[in-house]
Design a protein around this motif. Structure first.
Motif, PDB file in Angstrom:
ATOM      1  N   UNK A  10      11.164  -1.749 -20.269  1.00 33.77           N
ATOM      2  CA  UNK A  10      11.566  -1.144 -18.993  1.00 33.77           C
ATOM      3  C   UNK A  10      11.598   0.386 -19.121  1.00 33.77           C
ATOM      4  N   UNK A  11      12.184   0.884 -20.206  1.00 36.12           N
ATOM      5  CA  UNK A  11      12.214   2.338 -20.440  1.00 36.12           C
ATOM      6  C   UNK A  11      10.786   2.859 -20.630  1.00 36.12           C
ATOM      7  N   UNK A  12       9.964   2.109 -21.355  1.00 33.97           N
ATOM      8  CA  UNK A  12       8.552   2.500 -21.521  1.00 33.97           C
ATOM      9  C   UNK A  12       7.848   2.620 -20.179  1.00 33.97           C
ATOM     10  N   UNK A  13       8.188   1.727 -19.247  1.00 37.58           N
ATOM     11  CA  UNK A  13       7.564   1.776 -17.922  1.00 37.58           C
ATOM     12  C   UNK A  13       7.884   3.092 -17.215  1.00 37.58           C
ATOM     13  N   UNK A  14       9.097   3.597 -17.384  1.00 40.82           N
ATOM     14  CA  UNK A  14       9.467   4.882 -16.786  1.00 40.82           C
ATOM     15  C   UNK A  14       8.657   6.028 -17.384  1.00 40.82           C
ATOM     16  N   UNK A  15       8.188   5.869 -18.610  1.00 39.86           N
ATOM     17  CA  UNK A  15       7.430   6.924 -19.280  1.00 39.86           C
ATOM     18  C   UNK A  15       5.922   6.752 -19.171  1.00 39.86           C
ATOM     19  N   UNK A  16       5.457   5.645 -18.619  1.00 43.47           N
ATOM     20  CA  UNK A  16       4.021   5.359 -18.539  1.00 43.47           C
ATOM     21  C   UNK A  16       3.400   6.085 -17.340  1.00 43.47           C
ATOM     22  N   UNK A  17       2.451   7.004 -17.575  1.00 40.34           N
ATOM     23  CA  UNK A  17       1.847   7.743 -16.462  1.00 40.34           C
ATOM     24  C   UNK A  17       0.802   6.943 -15.681  1.00 40.34           C
ATOM     25  N   UNK A  18       0.201   5.937 -16.290  1.00 38.28           N
ATOM     26  CA  UNK A  18      -0.845   5.158 -15.627  1.00 38.28           C
ATOM     27  C   UNK A  18      -0.213   4.035 -14.805  1.00 38.28           C
ATOM     28  N   UNK A  24       1.746  -3.462 -15.437  1.00 39.78           N
ATOM     29  CA  UNK A  24       1.608  -4.486 -16.471  1.00 39.78           C
ATOM     30  C   UNK A  24       2.867  -4.575 -17.332  1.00 39.78           C
ATOM     31  N   UNK A  25       3.419  -3.434 -17.711  1.00 39.00           N
ATOM     32  CA  UNK A  25       4.658  -3.418 -18.491  1.00 39.00           C
ATOM     33  C   UNK A  25       5.778  -4.082 -17.699  1.00 39.00           C
ATOM     34  N   UNK A  26       5.919  -3.687 -16.445  1.00 40.33           N
ATOM     35  CA  UNK A  26       6.973  -4.266 -15.612  1.00 40.33           C
ATOM     36  C   UNK A  26       6.772  -5.764 -15.410  1.00 40.33           C
ATOM     37  N   UNK A  27       5.528  -6.211 -15.402  1.00 39.73           N
ATOM     38  CA  UNK A  27       5.245  -7.634 -15.247  1.00 39.73           C
ATOM     39  C   UNK A  27       5.856  -8.475 -16.344  1.00 39.73           C
ATOM     40  N   UNK A  28       6.043  -7.908 -17.511  1.00 41.25           N
ATOM     41  CA  UNK A  28       6.615  -8.652 -18.617  1.00 41.25           C
ATOM     42  C   UNK A  28       8.125  -8.575 -18.723  1.00 41.25           C
ATOM     43  N   UNK A  54       6.645   6.091  -9.888  1.00 40.67           N
ATOM     44  CA  UNK A  54       5.535   7.019  -9.597  1.00 40.67           C
ATOM     45  C   UNK A  54       6.034   8.260  -8.873  1.00 40.67           C
ATOM     46  N   UNK A  55       6.897   8.068  -7.883  1.00 42.79           N
ATOM     47  CA  UNK A  55       7.427   9.208  -7.129  1.00 42.79           C
ATOM     48  C   UNK A  55       8.302  10.099  -8.013  1.00 42.79           C
ATOM     49  N   UNK A  56       9.096   9.492  -8.872  1.00 46.45           N
ATOM     50  CA  UNK A  56       9.937  10.277  -9.779  1.00 46.45           C
ATOM     51  C   UNK A  56       9.068  11.082 -10.752  1.00 46.45           C
ATOM     52  N   UNK A  57       8.016  10.472 -11.277  1.00 45.63           N
ATOM     53  CA  UNK A  57       7.124  11.189 -12.190  1.00 45.63           C
ATOM     54  C   UNK A  57       6.418  12.342 -11.473  1.00 45.63           C
ATOM     55  N   UNK A  58       6.016  12.121 -10.237  1.00 44.29           N
ATOM     56  CA  UNK A  58       5.343  13.181  -9.478  1.00 44.29           C
ATOM     57  C   UNK A  58       6.282  14.360  -9.222  1.00 44.29           C
ATOM     58  N   UNK A  59       7.569  14.076  -9.049  1.00 44.52           N
ATOM     59  CA  UNK A  59       8.551  15.125  -8.803  1.00 44.52           C
ATOM     60  C   UNK A  59       9.007  15.846 -10.059  1.00 44.52           C
ATOM     61  N   UNK A  65      11.920   9.697 -20.205  1.00 43.35           N
ATOM     62  CA  UNK A  65      13.227   9.115 -20.465  1.00 43.35           C
ATOM     63  C   UNK A  65      13.348   8.860 -21.970  1.00 43.35           C
ATOM     64  N   UNK A  66      14.494   9.204 -22.524  1.00 45.41           N
ATOM     65  CA  UNK A  66      14.742   9.014 -23.951  1.00 45.41           C
ATOM     66  C   UNK A  66      16.027   8.197 -24.117  1.00 45.41           C
TER      67      UNK A  66
END
Length: 120
Positions: A10-18, A24-28, A54-59, A65-66
């Motif tokens: 879940x944390x990785x999903x917040x850091x994934x730009x693609x 796919x990460x969230x799907x699991x 996506x919106x948070x990353x764009x902003x 996230x660490x």
């Protein structure tokens, strides 16, 4: 996956730009109808969370996230601390998330609190 692995995903999903890789990460790790709540938003479903990320990353271009703690788990409930690290390397507030998982260990709810706890 274990609950701990799902929280880390879940944390990785917040850091994934693609966006496709993030989905796919969230799907699991994120249940189909899971709920995300923080002081600014309440949403339901994997697609809604992916769009919010996506919106948070764009902003906040280049921010990530660490994790700041291990993952505490009892029954079907988790908690963990994290912080935002800006693109320039400066750290934001440490924040805490509480969550619930289903019988498969996937997240069904995350409730986030930003910053320090209120003073007494």
């Amino acid at each position: 996956m274990t609950v701990v692995a799902n929280v880390l995903a879940y944390v990785d999903a917040w850091n994934e730009p693609d966006a496709a890789a993030r989905q796919s990460i969230l799907g699991g790790c994120w249940a189909d109808d899971a709920v995300y709540v923080d002081p600014n938003v309440e949403l339901k479903g994997r697609g809604a969370l992916a769009g919010h990320i996506s919106r948070m990353q764009a902003g906040r271009p280049g921010a990530r996230i660490e994790m700041m703690s291990g993952i505490d788990l009892h029954h079907n409930v988790v908690r963990f601390l994290w912080r935002l690290v800006r693109a320039d390397g400066s750290a934001g507030d440490v924040s805490i998330d509480f969550g619930e998982v289903d019988s498969d260990g996937r997240l069904t709810k995350i409730i986030g609190f930003f910053g320090d706890a209120p003073k007494k």
